[in-house]
Motif scaffolding. Structure first.
Motif, mmCIF file in Angstrom:
data_model
loop_
_atom_site.group_PDB
_atom_site.id
_atom_site.type_symbol
_atom_site.label_atom_id
_atom_site.label_comp_id
_atom_site.label_asym_id
_atom_site.label_seq_id
_atom_site.Cartn_x
_atom_site.Cartn_y
_atom_site.Cartn_z
ATOM 1 N N TYR A 1 -12.114 -7.898 0.395
ATOM 2 C CA TYR A 1 -11.971 -9.090 0.622
ATOM 3 C C TYR A 1 -12.054 -10.185 -0.523
ATOM 4 N N LEU A 2 -13.771 -10.103 -0.841
ATOM 5 C CA LEU A 2 -13.990 -10.902 -1.284
ATOM 6 C C LEU A 2 -13.944 -11.703 -2.774
ATOM 7 N N SER B 1 2.370 -3.724 -3.246
ATOM 8 C CA SER B 1 3.566 -3.201 -3.707
ATOM 9 C C SER B 1 4.247 -3.583 -2.914
ATOM 10 N N VAL B 2 5.400 -4.089 -3.379
ATOM 11 C CA VAL B 2 7.202 -3.912 -2.563
ATOM 12 C C VAL B 2 7.080 -2.743 -2.500
ATOM 13 N N TRP B 3 6.840 -1.798 -2.714
ATOM 14 C CA TRP B 3 7.245 -0.394 -2.516
ATOM 15 C C TRP B 3 7.051 0.084 -1.131
ATOM 16 N N ALA B 4 5.735 -0.590 -0.685
ATOM 17 C CA ALA B 4 5.170 0.113 0.697
ATOM 18 C C ALA B 4 5.918 -0.614 1.739
ATOM 19 N N TRP B 5 7.412 -1.281 1.632
ATOM 20 C CA TRP B 5 8.773 -2.040 2.523
ATOM 21 C C TRP B 5 9.159 -0.614 2.490
ATOM 22 N N ALA C 1 0.595 0.632 0.055
ATOM 23 C CA ALA C 1 -0.097 -0.803 -0.042
ATOM 24 C C ALA C 1 -1.206 -0.704 -0.452
ATOM 25 N N MET C 2 -2.433 0.232 -0.346
ATOM 26 C CA MET C 2 -3.974 0.055 -0.844
ATOM 27 C C MET C 2 -3.469 0.427 -2.331
ATOM 28 N N ALA D 1 0.398 -5.944 8.816
ATOM 29 C CA ALA D 1 -0.251 -5.097 6.953
ATOM 30 C C ALA D 1 0.545 -5.160 5.874
ATOM 31 N N VAL D 2 2.476 -5.564 5.523
ATOM 32 C CA VAL D 2 3.269 -5.475 4.593
ATOM 33 C C VAL D 2 3.082 -6.297 3.680
ATOM 34 N N ILE D 3 2.954 -7.727 5.108
ATOM 35 C CA ILE D 3 3.361 -9.057 4.847
ATOM 36 C C ILE D 3 1.834 -9.469 4.180
ATOM 37 N N ALA D 4 0.652 -9.466 4.876
ATOM 38 C CA ALA D 4 -0.373 -10.230 4.440
ATOM 39 C C ALA D 4 -1.223 -9.359 3.440
#
Length: 373
Positions: free
Chosen positions: A301-302, A243-247, A292-293, A236-239
């Motif tokens: 995704y369109l 935001s980098v904050w999701a890490w 992540a959202m 999920a975090v890669i694809a």
């Protein structure tokens, strides 16, 4: 963007955290019924562990839905219309669970109780999978377009504020567009977390054979939950993360779930610590999903311009002010009452707590039953 919109986006994440932690072990207990309980007495003992709490825990779901409706009406409308079938299935399953818990004790019949316990188990597996698929869709994005509310026809880009003022976001891909490898894996992740949480809760709340089986399952399921969560979250975090904050919450979730798995093993066997760490892991996982959202509440995704953002979905400032005042007053009361109820019912449920007879006899009098008279 109104800072109150961001605040309520965070508060809705907190409400979902409370639901997934508290209702998580409820659902896990139901799913584990045939695995930890081998006869009617043990099944009754198992169900009694959640007896004082399960209906209160469901309030978190109602509050999360209500807060979404009030704070982000377009988010609520888009989600509940486009994901109608999936959410309807969740509602049906939750109704069946209410019946399974409340009705199993109304008739003094082993077969009657076993039937409802089987339904309870099906619900315990079904609800987490459906919720996990829904959360994974929020991270992955959905087949969302901006459509004309009168004709239901998609609007061509570019999507400006003037276009959004007269049109609405809509999930146009249908039910099966919600099912991908990523979202199905998300469903399995939430299921694994609830099973692990349920086993840990039972190891805290029972004695005897049920306790022993729960401890054994807890050591296995906690490893499964940590492994599946790691695979899904890294994907999920890669694809999909915006935001980098999701890490940051991802790292916290990983450490907490690994710690939970370690403390359930025989060498350590600390049920209290493992349950606490599992709860922290679930909280961090929810924080990861919402991080992540952001800044979207529902991504498309369109085309990124079709995504529904926090600002677009938000209610007016005055509405959010009123909601904040109400939350400041009543949320501490709810939290205090919840903590008090768990303290009052903190004792373990033993085999001796199971009554010899429950409910009405199978026949009120010879040749009749309580329905026919």
């Amino acid at each position: 963007m109104d800072w109150l919109s961001i605040l309520w986006f965070i508060l809705i994440a907190v409400l979902w955290t409370g639901y997934l932690i508290l209702e998580g072990f409820d659902l896990g207990v139901g799913a584990l019924l045939p695995f930890v309980a081998k006869n009617d007495e043990e099944r009754t003992q198992t169900v009694k562990t959640i007896g004082p709490h399960w209906d209160g825990n469901e309030v978190w779901l109602l509050t999360a839905g209500g807060a979404t409706f009030a704070a982000f009406p377009e988010w609520y409308a888009t989600m509940f219309s486009g994901m109608y079938l999936a959410l309807f299935l969740v509602l049906v399953l939750l109704i069946l669970r209410i019946a399974a818990i409340e009705w199993r004790k109304t008739k003094d019949s082993v077969k009657w109780r076993q039937t409802w316990d089987t339904i309870h188990t099906v619900v315990g597996f079904g609800v987490p999978i459906l919720l996990g698929v829904a959360f994974a869709n929020l991270v992955q994005g959905m087949h969302i377009e901006v459509v004309d509310p009168l004709t239901n026809e998609p609007v061509a880009g570019p999507i400006t504020q003037e276009v959004l003022a007269n049109n609405v976001h809509n999930i146009t891909g249908g039910f099966f567009s919600l099912l991908t490898v990523f979202t199905i894996l998300g469903g399995l992740v939430v299921l694994a977390l609830t099973l692990s949480q349920g086993a840990q809760f039972l190891s805290l709340k029972t004695t005897g054979p049920v306790h022993e089986r729960a401890e054994k399952l807890s050591s296995q399921l906690s490893i499964l939950a940590a492994g599946l969560t790691a695979v899904w979250a890294i994907w999920a975090v890669i694809a999909y993360a915006n935001s980098v904050w999701a890490w940051l919450p991802l790292v916290v979730a990983a450490l907490a779930l690994i710690g939970s798995a370690a403390t359930t093993q025989k060498a350590v066997n600390n049920s209290v610590l493992s349950f606490i760490l599992s709860s922290v892991g679930i909280a961090a996982a929810v924080a990861f999903i919402f991080t992540a959202m952001a800044p979207n509440v529902m991504a498309s995704y369109l085309d990124d311009s079709f995504s529904l953002t926090i600002a677009q979905a938000s209610s007016t400032h005055s509405t959010l002010v009123v909601m904040t005042i109400v939350a400041v007053v009543f949320v501490p009361i709810v939290l205090a009452y919840t903590a008090w109820s768990y303290w009052v019912f903190r004792a373990r449920v033993t085999p001796g707590d199971v009554p010899d007879n429950m409910g009405l006899p199978e026949q009120v009098r010879a040749g009749a039953n309580f329905l026919r008279g």
